[in-house]
Design an enzyme around this catalytic site. Sequence first.
Site, PDB file in Angstrom:
ATOM      1  N   LYS A  70     -27.693 -19.143 -18.015  1.00  0.00           N
ATOM      2  CA  LYS A  70     -27.821 -18.468 -19.307  1.00  0.00           C
ATOM      3  C   LYS A  70     -27.448 -19.429 -20.422  1.00  0.00           C
ATOM      4  CE  LYS A  70     -26.387 -14.113 -17.260  1.00  0.00           C
ATOM      5  NZ  LYS A  70     -25.329 -13.114 -17.100  1.00  0.00           N
ATOM      6  N   CYS A  84     -25.073   0.188  34.556  1.00  0.00           N
ATOM      7  CA  CYS A  84     -24.651   1.042  35.675  1.00  0.00           C
ATOM      8  C   CYS A  84     -25.824   1.580  36.488  1.00  0.00           C
ATOM      9  CB  CYS A  84     -23.800   2.201  35.169  1.00  0.00           C
ATOM     10  SG  CYS A  84     -24.757   3.429  34.267  1.00  0.00           S
ATOM     11  N   CYS A 139     -20.356   5.342  32.677  1.00  0.00           N
ATOM     12  CA  CYS A 139     -20.866   3.964  32.679  1.00  0.00           C
ATOM     13  C   CYS A 139     -19.757   3.033  32.164  1.00  0.00           C
ATOM     14  CB  CYS A 139     -22.095   3.889  31.780  1.00  0.00           C
ATOM     15  SG  CYS A 139     -22.648   2.214  31.420  1.00  0.00           S
ATOM     16  N   CYS A 177     -28.128   5.741  27.874  1.00  0.00           N
ATOM     17  CA  CYS A 177     -27.719   5.775  29.274  1.00  0.00           C
ATOM     18  C   CYS A 177     -27.071   7.138  29.491  1.00  0.00           C
ATOM     19  CB  CYS A 177     -26.707   4.648  29.532  1.00  0.00           C
ATOM     20  SG  CYS A 177     -25.698   4.908  31.002  1.00  0.00           S
ATOM     21  N   ASP A 186     -26.986 -10.025  -5.078  1.00  0.00           N
ATOM     22  CA  ASP A 186     -28.012  -9.109  -4.628  1.00  0.00           C
ATOM     23  C   ASP A 186     -27.418  -7.708  -4.521  1.00  0.00           C
ATOM     24  OD1 ASP A 186     -30.591  -8.798  -4.053  1.00  0.00           O
ATOM     25  OD2 ASP A 186     -30.466  -9.430  -1.955  1.00  0.00           O
ATOM     26  N   GLU A 211     -23.967 -18.655 -13.162  1.00  0.00           N
ATOM     27  CA  GLU A 211     -23.392 -17.496 -12.448  1.00  0.00           C
ATOM     28  C   GLU A 211     -24.143 -17.287 -11.150  1.00  0.00           C
ATOM     29  OE1 GLU A 211     -23.768 -14.201 -15.145  1.00  0.00           O
ATOM     30  OE2 GLU A 211     -22.423 -15.114 -16.610  1.00  0.00           O
ATOM     31  N   GLU A 240     -23.417  -6.020 -11.919  1.00  0.00           N
ATOM     32  CA  GLU A 240     -24.076  -5.820 -10.636  1.00  0.00           C
ATOM     33  C   GLU A 240     -23.116  -5.118  -9.686  1.00  0.00           C
ATOM     34  OE1 GLU A 240     -27.124  -6.804 -10.707  1.00  0.00           O
ATOM     35  OE2 GLU A 240     -27.840  -7.080  -8.646  1.00  0.00           O
ATOM     36  N   ASP A 265       0.834  -1.198   0.000  1.00  0.00           N
ATOM     37  CA  ASP A 265       0.000   0.000   0.000  1.00  0.00           C
ATOM     38  C   ASP A 265       0.868   1.247   0.000  1.00  0.00           C
ATOM     39  OD1 ASP A 265      -1.995  -1.776   0.147  1.00  0.00           O
ATOM     40  OD2 ASP A 265      -2.797  -1.129   2.098  1.00  0.00           O
ATOM     41  N   SER A 299     -35.276  -8.015 -17.021  1.00  0.00           N
ATOM     42  CA  SER A 299     -35.168  -8.694 -15.735  1.00  0.00           C
ATOM     43  C   SER A 299     -35.231 -10.194 -16.004  1.00  0.00           C
ATOM     44  CB  SER A 299     -36.255  -8.231 -14.775  1.00  0.00           C
ATOM     45  OG  SER A 299     -37.495  -8.316 -15.402  1.00  0.00           O
ATOM     46  N   LYS A 302     -33.467 -19.822  -7.815  1.00  0.00           N
ATOM     47  CA  LYS A 302     -33.256 -19.217  -6.510  1.00  0.00           C
ATOM     48  C   LYS A 302     -32.744 -20.214  -5.476  1.00  0.00           C
ATOM     49  CE  LYS A 302     -34.530 -14.924  -7.067  1.00  0.00           C
ATOM     50  NZ  LYS A 302     -35.456 -14.321  -6.155  1.00  0.00           N
ATOM     51  N   TYR A 318       2.191   1.988  -3.368  1.00  0.00           N
ATOM     52  CA  TYR A 318       1.090   2.483  -4.189  1.00  0.00           C
ATOM     53  C   TYR A 318       0.807   3.959  -3.864  1.00  0.00           C
ATOM     54  CZ  TYR A 318      -3.636   2.990  -6.017  1.00  0.00           C
ATOM     55  OH  TYR A 318      -4.746   3.446  -6.677  1.00  0.00           O
ATOM     56  N   ASP A 319       0.731   4.252  -2.571  1.00  0.00           N
ATOM     57  CA  ASP A 319       0.461   5.635  -2.147  1.00  0.00           C
ATOM     58  C   ASP A 319       1.522   6.579  -2.698  1.00  0.00           C
ATOM     59  OD1 ASP A 319      -1.663   4.696  -0.785  1.00  0.00           O
ATOM     60  OD2 ASP A 319      -0.736   4.770   1.197  1.00  0.00           O
ATOM     61  N   CYS A 328     -30.200   2.139  33.141  1.00  0.00           N
ATOM     62  CA  CYS A 328     -29.178   1.405  32.397  1.00  0.00           C
ATOM     63  C   CYS A 328     -28.919   0.042  33.033  1.00  0.00           C
ATOM     64  CB  CYS A 328     -27.887   2.220  32.358  1.00  0.00           C
ATOM     65  SG  CYS A 328     -26.501   1.307  31.654  1.00  0.00           S
ATOM     66  N   LYS A 335     -26.381 -15.079  -8.714  1.00  0.00           N
ATOM     67  CA  LYS A 335     -27.272 -13.923  -8.818  1.00  0.00           C
ATOM     68  C   LYS A 335     -26.986 -13.055  -7.599  1.00  0.00           C
ATOM     69  CE  LYS A 335     -31.884 -12.473  -9.936  1.00  0.00           C
ATOM     70  NZ  LYS A 335     -32.216 -11.557  -8.841  1.00  0.00           N
TER      71      LYS A 335
HETATM   72  S1  IVH Z   1     -28.195 -11.259 -16.337  1.00  0.00           S
HETATM   73  C1  IVH Z   1     -31.482 -10.546 -19.141  1.00  0.00           C
HETATM   74  N1  IVH Z   1     -26.546 -12.093 -14.485  1.00  0.00           N
HETATM   75  O1  IVH Z   1     -30.700  -9.854 -11.540  1.00  0.00           O
HETATM   76  C2  IVH Z   1     -30.418 -10.866 -18.204  1.00  0.00           C
HETATM   77  N2  IVH Z   1     -28.312 -10.637 -13.842  1.00  0.00           N
HETATM   78  O2  IVH Z   1     -33.739 -10.041 -12.339  1.00  0.00           O
HETATM   79  C3  IVH Z   1     -30.499 -10.048 -17.004  1.00  0.00           C
HETATM   80  N3  IVH Z   1     -28.338 -10.041 -11.474  1.00  0.00           N
HETATM   81  O3  IVH Z   1     -31.465  -6.761 -12.925  1.00  0.00           O
HETATM   82  C4  IVH Z   1     -29.268  -9.871 -16.323  1.00  0.00           C
HETATM   83  N4  IVH Z   1     -26.547 -11.211 -10.911  1.00  0.00           N
HETATM   84  O4  IVH Z   1     -29.380  -6.864 -11.548  1.00  0.00           O
HETATM   85  C5  IVH Z   1     -27.636 -11.344 -14.751  1.00  0.00           C
HETATM   86  N5  IVH Z   1     -25.018 -12.886 -12.951  1.00  0.00           N
HETATM   87  C6  IVH Z   1     -26.085 -12.145 -13.217  1.00  0.00           C
HETATM   88  C7  IVH Z   1     -26.754 -11.389 -12.220  1.00  0.00           C
HETATM   89  C8  IVH Z   1     -27.878 -10.658 -12.578  1.00  0.00           C
HETATM   90  C9  IVH Z   1     -27.504 -10.383 -10.476  1.00  0.00           C
HETATM   91  C10 IVH Z   1     -29.507  -9.164 -11.327  1.00  0.00           C
HETATM   92  C11 IVH Z   1     -29.527  -8.035 -12.303  1.00  0.00           C
HETATM   93  C12 IVH Z   1     -30.877  -8.021 -12.926  1.00  0.00           C
HETATM   94  C13 IVH Z   1     -31.645  -8.974 -12.080  1.00  0.00           C
HETATM   95  C14 IVH Z   1     -32.573  -9.733 -12.982  1.00  0.00           C
END
Ligand code: IVH
Length: 671
Positions: free
Chosen positions: A291, A412, A432, A427, A119, A115, A174, A35, A84, A315, A38-39, A409, A117
């Site tokens: 996919k 204490c 305390c 408190c 969040d 892959e 994401e 680091d 989506s 899911k 780098y700095d 509290c 998914k």
């Molecule tokens: S593919 C048409 N790959 O999931 C393909 N989406 O409900 C859509 N997400 O809005 C995206 N990980 O934000 C894809 N490995 C991943 C993902 C991913 C998270 C989210 C993405 C999208 C939502 C789809």
Amino acid sequence: MDDLASIKERTEQLRAEINHHNYRYYVLDSPEISDAEYDELMRELKQLEEQHPQFLTSDSPTQRVGAAPVEAFGVVEHPLPLLSLGNTFSSQELRAWYTRTSKLAEGKHFNFAGEHKIDGLAVALTYVNGQLTTGATRGDGFRGENITQNLRTIRSIPLSVPKEAPARFEVRGEVFLPKAGFNKLNQERAEEGMPLFANPRNAAAGSVRQLDPRITVKRPLDIYIYMLGYAEGKATPPTHWETMEYLKSLGFKVNPNNRLLTSIEQVEEYHHTWVEKRGSLPYEADGIVVKVDSLDLQRQLGNIGHEPRWATAYKFPAIQGTTRLIDIGISVGRTGTLNPYAILEPVSVGGVTIKQAALHNEDDIRRKDIRIGDTVIVQRAGEVIPQVVGPVKSKRSGQEEIFTMPSHCPVCGAKVIRPKDEVMSYCTNAACPAQIQERLEHFVSRGGMDIRGIGESISATLLKEGLVKDVADLYDLHNKYDQLVKLGKMADKSVTNMFNAIEKSKDRPLSRVIFALGILHIGEEMAELLAKHFGSIDKLANASREELLSIPTVGPKLADSIAAFFRQEKNLAIIERLRKAGVCLEEEAVKPKELPLAGQEFVITGRLETFTRQEAEAQVKALGGSTGSSVTRKTTYLVVGAEPGSKLARAQELGTKLLTEEEFLRLLRQK
Ligand code: IVH
């Protein structure tokens, strides 16, 4: 070596070198230099760019932050809508998706990409001629928000890509906050009495939708790119998998847990593996995305509505369980906050035994109607602290008790107060023991003075043995070597290491010291802002309420808390002792005269369309200008809104420059 051509060359060389190390560190997680080294590179580049601004480029690694707050996000039209995903929740549903897809593929064999998914939140990044030009949220899929400034602060997003990249292209991915960052952020917010983020997704969304990129940069956000939106001017690979490899070669961060799978059985296996191991992931994932790998087949399959037929989310089962809430315990935080937590009948949730869970605050408990004795649903998400989702009301016997905050509290016995408009109870006894220990732990914590070797148990011992009564005593510990060793808690070497760490802490920047002092409502971000603004502890300590309030993002609650802290003799005495010990209490401040509107006074008359008068004034102040309530000879500009008042006539009399709202906005934007 100081003719201009060689300086220019050096800045280019430094930029290339720093970009390379950024990539090693943020994208590959595999740094090659320390680091400090780098700095040093960054420092040299910053200095050269300051001395020779003509060589500064917008994609320079020094330019990730620094932009002033954006007043509102503009709208970005997505050239191709962001889709989506459909969901499947069982092996049966996945098989049904596969059967449908196979039929449409007319029996041809095809591969999949598996892959996680993640969040977080979807973003689209556009690069034109090698430069990141736009970063946008998904929005409604057709139009998103322009959050370029904030996305630029994420180190794993390249600001520029190699010359070989397509002339114009868009990648999607994401943005997420890793679990560790989420827990830390929420813990800080709890201590500051701020509302908590419900999950890492909300925290990530809240962070990139910050109006002030200087706040975004403090959040440890990351990104995984998961598809190429479009590319112009260059042929790109024919499969998703190869496209991801290609994007990696351009410097994008792609999840290393992605897999190329050749059968639906392998997809099931991939899902199964991660159902088991999801807890060990540094980020929150709620399933896998499957996919179809061939992009030709993807095009052939097309979409139904806003969901592609060529992909689905499979899911993970929710990690929830039910158990009995035996009691609600209270822990006392460093600022005296009484933090309620759930004491549960131990229950195994996703292979981990849970005995305690977060309950946040009194209002939250009331809102969810959680009662002592209730059967409750608990939820776990990896390292994210388990949460109580809510009660199972149908299981009530009538014996359940409604929770009320204790009036005294639990540690204490001092009186407890709950200030008006606050969600936390406190408190009232600053002495305390629980508070003192928390304050000490906070002072030495990583974000604070970062004194390694003083954890929970050592700080408890130091306090119990009377070797330390407040944080300033740490700097006298070196006189107590024998006593420390005699305790038998630490080896000689650990004591020496601790002394070294204490010594090193004296050079921490002012922002860390301000944070470490543990002033109510002052988190790391705010500490940094205050350090920049005031430049020394003394100036902060002597600031009037008005001066504090003139800083955008400092509201009355904060101003009062700062003032209250520095009014207390005890705190001032601690600061004096820190100073004597040699702790650095100053730093170079951004001088107001360096800000673009320094020395200019703005007065506003009439109604503005784009923002309220307070917002307009805050922006002027943020840029170093001042505002007035009447037109005088000192006034630089009068901003004239709709239905102006008598100030307009006065300005015309004095010959004050007038600005329409549009001109005013343009002026703010240019700065
Ligand atoms: S593919 C048409 N790959 O999931 C393909 N989406 O409900 C859509 N997400 O809005 C995206 N990980 O934000 C894809 N490995 C991943 C993902 C991913 C998270 C989210 C993405 C999208 C939502 C789809």
